[in-house]
Write a protein that holds these residues in place. Structure first.
Motif, PDB file in Angstrom:
ATOM      1  N   LEU A 158      -0.807   6.234  -5.350  1.00 55.16           N
ATOM      2  CA  LEU A 158      -2.240   6.494  -5.463  1.00 55.16           C
ATOM      3  C   LEU A 158      -3.064   5.396  -4.794  1.00 55.16           C
ATOM      4  N   GLY A 159      -2.429   4.572  -3.967  1.00 52.65           N
ATOM      5  CA  GLY A 159      -3.112   3.480  -3.301  1.00 52.65           C
ATOM      6  C   GLY A 159      -3.959   3.946  -2.129  1.00 52.65           C
ATOM      7  N   PRO A 160      -4.633   3.006  -1.438  1.00 52.02           N
ATOM      8  CA  PRO A 160      -5.542   3.368  -0.354  1.00 52.02           C
ATOM      9  C   PRO A 160      -4.833   3.966   0.857  1.00 52.02           C
ATOM     10  N   LEU A 161      -3.537   3.674   1.008  1.00 49.96           N
ATOM     11  CA  LEU A 161      -2.748   4.253   2.097  1.00 49.96           C
ATOM     12  C   LEU A 161      -1.339   4.465   1.565  1.00 49.96           C
ATOM     13  N   SER A 162      -0.895   5.710   1.541  1.00 50.41           N
ATOM     14  CA  SER A 162       0.435   5.984   1.003  1.00 50.41           C
ATOM     15  C   SER A 162       1.167   7.000   1.869  1.00 50.41           C
ATOM     16  N   ILE A 163       2.495   6.982   1.741  1.00 49.51           N
ATOM     17  CA  ILE A 163       3.356   7.951   2.408  1.00 49.51           C
ATOM     18  C   ILE A 163       4.298   8.530   1.361  1.00 49.51           C
ATOM     19  N   ARG A 164       4.344   9.832   1.265  1.00 45.79           N
ATOM     20  CA  ARG A 164       5.287  10.444   0.343  1.00 45.79           C
ATOM     21  C   ARG A 164       6.711  10.236   0.860  1.00 45.79           C
ATOM     22  N   PRO A 165       7.665   9.978  -0.061  1.00 44.71           N
ATOM     23  CA  PRO A 165       9.055   9.754   0.361  1.00 44.71           C
ATOM     24  C   PRO A 165       9.595  10.875   1.239  1.00 44.71           C
ATOM     25  N   ALA A 166       9.188  12.111   0.967  1.00 42.26           N
ATOM     26  CA  ALA A 166       9.686  13.252   1.739  1.00 42.26           C
ATOM     27  C   ALA A 166       9.243  13.213   3.192  1.00 42.26           C
ATOM     28  N   GLU A 193      -3.673  12.265   8.620  1.00 39.58           N
ATOM     29  CA  GLU A 193      -4.171  11.619   7.401  1.00 39.58           C
ATOM     30  C   GLU A 193      -4.712  12.714   6.491  1.00 39.58           C
ATOM     31  N   ARG A 194      -4.177  12.786   5.318  1.00 40.91           N
ATOM     32  CA  ARG A 194      -4.654  13.773   4.345  1.00 40.91           C
ATOM     33  C   ARG A 194      -5.710  13.079   3.488  1.00 40.91           C
ATOM     34  N   GLY A 195      -6.972  13.407   3.733  1.00 43.30           N
ATOM     35  CA  GLY A 195      -8.072  12.780   3.022  1.00 43.30           C
ATOM     36  C   GLY A 195      -8.455  13.599   1.794  1.00 43.30           C
ATOM     37  N   TYR A 196      -8.789  12.906   0.713  1.00 41.72           N
ATOM     38  CA  TYR A 196      -9.151  13.565  -0.552  1.00 41.72           C
ATOM     39  C   TYR A 196     -10.560  13.149  -0.980  1.00 41.72           C
ATOM     40  N   ASN A 197     -11.284  14.076  -1.573  1.00 39.11           N
ATOM     41  CA  ASN A 197     -12.568  13.711  -2.168  1.00 39.11           C
ATOM     42  C   ASN A 197     -12.950  14.691  -3.252  1.00 39.11           C
ATOM     43  N   THR A 198     -13.986  14.324  -3.984  1.00 36.19           N
ATOM     44  CA  THR A 198     -14.606  15.201  -4.984  1.00 36.19           C
ATOM     45  C   THR A 198     -16.099  15.193  -4.730  1.00 36.19           C
ATOM     46  N   GLU A 202      -3.526   9.530   2.637  1.00 42.02           N
ATOM     47  CA  GLU A 202      -2.109   9.822   2.463  1.00 42.02           C
ATOM     48  C   GLU A 202      -1.583  10.346   3.795  1.00 42.02           C
ATOM     49  N   LEU A 203      -0.519   9.737   4.289  1.00 44.19           N
ATOM     50  CA  LEU A 203       0.118  10.210   5.515  1.00 44.19           C
ATOM     51  C   LEU A 203       1.209  11.195   5.107  1.00 44.19           C
ATOM     52  N   TRP A 213       0.829  -1.208   0.000  1.00 40.04           N
ATOM     53  CA  TRP A 213       0.000   0.000   0.000  1.00 40.04           C
ATOM     54  C   TRP A 213       0.862   1.255   0.000  1.00 40.04           C
ATOM     55  N   LEU A 214       1.846   1.270   0.902  1.00 34.84           N
ATOM     56  CA  LEU A 214       2.623   2.481   1.128  1.00 34.84           C
ATOM     57  C   LEU A 214       3.462   2.868  -0.081  1.00 34.84           C
ATOM     58  N   LEU A 215       3.850   1.882  -0.901  1.00 39.00           N
ATOM     59  CA  LEU A 215       4.678   2.169  -2.067  1.00 39.00           C
ATOM     60  C   LEU A 215       3.864   2.594  -3.280  1.00 39.00           C
TER      61      LEU A 215
END
Length: 417
Positions: A77-85, A275-280, A316-317, A72-74
């Motif tokens: 655009l998956g259900p749970l991700s962490i940016r490398p930064a 947790e950075r949640g996104y929606n439309t 996204e964390l 997931w983390l890698l």
């Protein structure tokens, strides 16, 4: 330095948890000053899916989860991700997440959430009965959808746990799915349906309405940024960004994702992440949506609002400072279009908000270790709206020194030490 002002109770944060806390405190005869940097419902309380998700008692950290998490983390655009930064910054949170995935911690988490959800349903029913608030909550029912029989069967244990906890639902096949929600892609032949699923049809206006009820009872709402809390012998001193100091008898910290720094000022190092949640949110005419839809194999939901249809969910964390990655909301909308072939994806409004997330998926509710005059009420993750009325009731009990309706041992601020 400006003169120090007196206040009975200061509630920090005018999201739905802070609003409910202010309302309950005002109802028990306290005089409440409600502070928020940007006004009521400016954050996650404005952009959530609006689901009163009482059956969601299964913690995300579970036995075996760490074997799934890397995949997931890698996926960006998956259900749970962490940016490398952000990966190094979140390492301590991930360590606590791993600890929370033990069998013992997992079972304790289910027990704690079950008790909390029972209280949440009871207290929200009381809120729903208040004139001016009942119109915000609709009984739409909830349809949990699975891509295949294999994925449906893989979730069987979770449904058994929910059933033992007293939640009611039934398995439905393609014919009933089509009747409950016409227009779904033919791949969806396996689902669970809960007739009692409740939807807040406008989370932002609902939060504002609760704030208005607190104000009508005497609470004062003030735009202000809090930069410090210091415990004193008889209460606490709250310092604002403009230098103003408030001498409060009781302070309630319900600042959501911004609560960690203020708790740290009191000596409580709570591993709160964002947790950075996104929606439309699409126009209401985009699809004839009848009820809440959970796409369980893809970790997102589609929900009916009074003014539109909200498509969102994946997490996204990434903290509070990184810029938004709206490719995530676009990815969710593209999936929704595949699963709802008649969905018109034009004219939507994208949103990104910060959810306060703790590694064991339980909020912090209880006294600060520095003083019983400071009460914490933050870290609800995806369940802030669902658990808001219960949290407000618990906060009012703590402020009055009364016994709480449920044990708060699992929610104590120092549990991560």
């Amino acid at each position: 330095m400006p003169a120090q002002k007196k206040a009975d109770v200061v509630v920090i944060g005018a999201g739905i948890v802070g609003a409910m806390s202010a309302y309950h405190l005002q109802q028990q005869g306290r005089s409440v000053l409600l502070l928020d940097r940007t006004g009521p419902a400016a954050g996650a309380s404005a952009g959530n899916a609006g689901i009163l998700a009482y059956p969601e008692i299964i913690p995300i950290p579970s036995p075996g989860i760490m074997f799934k998490a890397p995949k997931w983390l890698l996926d960006p655009l998956g259900p749970l991700s962490i940016r490398p930064a952000y990966a190094l910054k979140i390492a301590p949170w991930l360590w606590h997440f791993w600890r929370a995935s033990s069998r013992k911690a997992f079972e304790q988490g289910i027990a704690a959430q079950t008790a909390m959800m029972e209280l949440a349903a009871t207290e929200m029913a009381r809120i729903r009965a208040i004139p001016g608030l009942s119109s915000f909550i609709d009984n739409t029912g909830t349809l949990d959808l699975y891509d295949s029989e294999a994925s449906f069967n893989a979730a069987a244990h979770d449904w058994l746990v929910k059933e033992k906890a007293g939640f009611e639902f039934k398995r439905v096949g393609r014919a009933e799915i089509e009747e409950l929600q016409p227009g779904l892609a033919p791949q969806f032949r396996h689902a669970m349906y809960s007739v009692s699923g409740l939807q807040v049809n406008d989370p932002k206006e609902f939060t504002r309405a609760v704030c208005a009820k607190a104000e009508a009872a005497g609470a004062v709402l003030k735009p202000a940024e809090v930069v410090d809390i210091a415990a004193t012998g008889e209460g606490a001193v709250v310092t604002l960004a403009n230098g103003e100091r408030l001498d409060a008898g009781t302070v309630v910290l319900a600042g959501g994702a911004w609560s960690r720094k203020l708790a740290a000022r009191l000596g409580d190092k709570v591993p709160l992440e964002t947790e950075r949640g996104y929606n439309t949110t699409l126009p209401a005419q985009s699809f004839a949506l009848k009820r809440q839809l959970y796409f369980n194999d893809h970790a997102f939901v589609v929900t009916p609002l009074a003014k539109g249809i909200r498509v969102g969910g994946a997490v996204e964390l990434g903290g509070l400072d990184l810029p938004p990655n709206y490719a995530r909301s676009k990815n969710l909308l593209a999936k929704a279009a595949r699963f709802l072939p008649e969905l018109d994806t034009r004219g939507g409004t994208e949103w990104m908000g910060f959810r306060p997330s703790l590694p064991d998926c339980l909020p912090v509710i209880g006294y600060s270790t520095a003083s019983r005059s400071v009460i914490y009420a933050f870290g609800h993750g995806h369940l802030g709206l669902t658990q808001s009325a219960a949290t407000g009731k618990l906060v009012s009990d703590l402020a009055a020194g009364r016994a709480t309706g449920i044990s708060l041992a699992a929610f104590r601020p120092d549990r991560f030490r």
